[in-house]
Design a protein around this motif. Structure first.
Motif, PDB file in Angstrom:
ATOM      1  N   LEU A  12      12.755  81.277  -8.997  1.00  0.00           N
ATOM      2  CA  LEU A  12      11.960  81.461 -10.210  1.00  0.00           C
ATOM      3  C   LEU A  12      10.906  80.356 -10.283  1.00  0.00           C
ATOM      4  CD1 LEU A  12      14.736  82.407 -12.797  1.00  0.00           C
ATOM      5  CD2 LEU A  12      13.118  83.909 -11.635  1.00  0.00           C
ATOM      6  N   THR A  13       9.724  80.671  -9.791  1.00  0.00           N
ATOM      7  CA  THR A  13       8.634  79.704  -9.826  1.00  0.00           C
ATOM      8  C   THR A  13       8.036  79.653 -11.229  1.00  0.00           C
ATOM      9  OG1 THR A  13       6.971  81.351  -9.250  1.00  0.00           O
ATOM     10  CG2 THR A  13       8.072  80.219  -7.409  1.00  0.00           C
ATOM     11  N   ASP A  14       7.276  78.609 -11.481  1.00  0.00           N
ATOM     12  CA  ASP A  14       6.618  78.478 -12.779  1.00  0.00           C
ATOM     13  C   ASP A  14       5.656  79.637 -13.013  1.00  0.00           C
ATOM     14  OD1 ASP A  14       8.010  76.171 -13.332  1.00  0.00           O
ATOM     15  OD2 ASP A  14       6.413  74.827 -12.624  1.00  0.00           O
ATOM     16  N   GLY A  15       5.008  80.107 -11.947  1.00  0.00           N
ATOM     17  CA  GLY A  15       4.058  81.217 -12.063  1.00  0.00           C
ATOM     18  C   GLY A  15       4.737  82.509 -12.489  1.00  0.00           C
ATOM     19  N   ILE A  16       5.891  82.795 -11.899  1.00  0.00           N
ATOM     20  CA  ILE A  16       6.627  84.013 -12.264  1.00  0.00           C
ATOM     21  C   ILE A  16       7.134  83.911 -13.690  1.00  0.00           C
ATOM     22  CG2 ILE A  16       8.735  85.328 -11.814  1.00  0.00           C
ATOM     23  CD1 ILE A  16       8.252  84.903  -8.839  1.00  0.00           C
ATOM     24  N   LYS A  17       7.695  82.753 -14.043  1.00  0.00           N
ATOM     25  CA  LYS A  17       8.185  82.566 -15.420  1.00  0.00           C
ATOM     26  C   LYS A  17       7.050  82.728 -16.422  1.00  0.00           C
ATOM     27  CE  LYS A  17      12.008  79.393 -14.444  1.00  0.00           C
ATOM     28  NZ  LYS A  17      12.490  78.020 -14.626  1.00  0.00           N
ATOM     29  N   ALA A  18       5.890  82.146 -16.093  1.00  0.00           N
ATOM     30  CA  ALA A  18       4.742  82.239 -17.000  1.00  0.00           C
ATOM     31  C   ALA A  18       4.276  83.681 -17.133  1.00  0.00           C
ATOM     32  CB  ALA A  18       3.605  81.360 -16.492  1.00  0.00           C
ATOM     33  N   ALA A  19       4.288  84.426 -16.024  1.00  0.00           N
ATOM     34  CA  ALA A  19       3.865  85.833 -16.060  1.00  0.00           C
ATOM     35  C   ALA A  19       4.801  86.655 -16.936  1.00  0.00           C
ATOM     36  CB  ALA A  19       3.817  86.413 -14.649  1.00  0.00           C
ATOM     37  N   VAL A  20       6.111  86.425 -16.804  1.00  0.00           N
ATOM     38  CA  VAL A  20       7.094  87.148 -17.621  1.00  0.00           C
ATOM     39  C   VAL A  20       6.909  86.791 -19.088  1.00  0.00           C
ATOM     40  CG1 VAL A  20       9.549  87.358 -18.162  1.00  0.00           C
ATOM     41  CG2 VAL A  20       8.799  87.409 -15.783  1.00  0.00           C
ATOM     42  N   GLU A  21       6.811  85.495 -19.392  1.00  0.00           N
ATOM     43  CA  GLU A  21       6.660  85.071 -20.779  1.00  0.00           C
ATOM     44  C   GLU A  21       5.346  85.558 -21.379  1.00  0.00           C
ATOM     45  OE1 GLU A  21       7.353  80.866 -20.557  1.00  0.00           O
ATOM     46  OE2 GLU A  21       9.521  81.134 -20.330  1.00  0.00           O
ATOM     47  N   ASP A  22       4.294  85.594 -20.577  1.00  0.00           N
ATOM     48  CA  ASP A  22       2.999  86.069 -21.049  1.00  0.00           C
ATOM     49  C   ASP A  22       3.065  87.563 -21.374  1.00  0.00           C
ATOM     50  OD1 ASP A  22       0.152  85.919 -21.570  1.00  0.00           O
ATOM     51  OD2 ASP A  22      -0.096  86.996 -19.667  1.00  0.00           O
TER      52      ASP A  22
END
Length: 176
Positions: A12-22
């Motif tokens: 779970l990279t920061d980019g994937i987490k940010a995409a999900v949260e966004d």
């Protein structure tokens, strides 16, 4: 809305987490801040899968999307949940379901032109002779359907068998 993200066979990279949260953050306009959303991301070969489950007062809003790109799957799952919410808004309000308190008042009170009524257009009646689940699977295959309702010969209760992905079957039994 509180979002809990877990991963299976994926970092779970920061980019994937940010995409999900966004993407799922766009759903906050529908839900109260106390609503939980559980997100599971997984990878199997070239299949990038996201599962989102939002439990609300005895009901579950759920979507699962698979593609060869996790970001595409994330986009798709948000669209599907938003469509589900808009489709069932009328039902939530007209039935005075106890789930209304999980949603933002603006969402519940807003009229929408694209709300669809659920219409039953056909009713079937058929006799149900007792049979074993394996026999019900064979009957289901013979009829060409994805599910089959039958009376279980072992329990004498109404059960459902259904076709799952990967050429397997599922059995639904009532809980008393």
């Amino acid at each position: 809305m509180r979002i809990t993200i877990t991963g299976r066979n994926i970092e779970l990279t920061d980019g994937i987490k940010a995409a999900v949260e966004d993407k799922l953050g766009k759903l906050e306009k529908y839900f109260t801040p106390e609503t939980d959303a559980f997100v599971t991301l997984s990878v199997e070969k070239d299949r990038q899968k996201i599962e989102v489950t939002i439990p609300i007062k005895g009901h579950i809003i759920r979507s699962e999307q698979v593609s060869n790109d996790m970001y595409v799957s994330i986009d798709l799952v948000e669209e599907v949940i938003e469509r589900q919410l808009k489709k069932y808004r009328t039902k939530l309000v007209s039935k005075k379901m106890n789930t209304v308190e999980s949603f933002q008042p603006e969402f519940v009170e807003t009229e929408s032109a694209d709300d669809e009524e659920i219409r039953i257009v056909r009713t079937k009646r058929f006799g149900m002779k007792p049979m074993y689940p394996e026999d019900a699977c064979i009957q289901m295959e013979l009829t060409g359907h994805d599910f089959f309702v039958f009376r279980n010969a072992e329990t004498d209760e109404v059960n459902v068998v259904y076709r799952r992905k990967g050429n397997t079957y599922g059995l639904i039994e009532p809980e008393c």
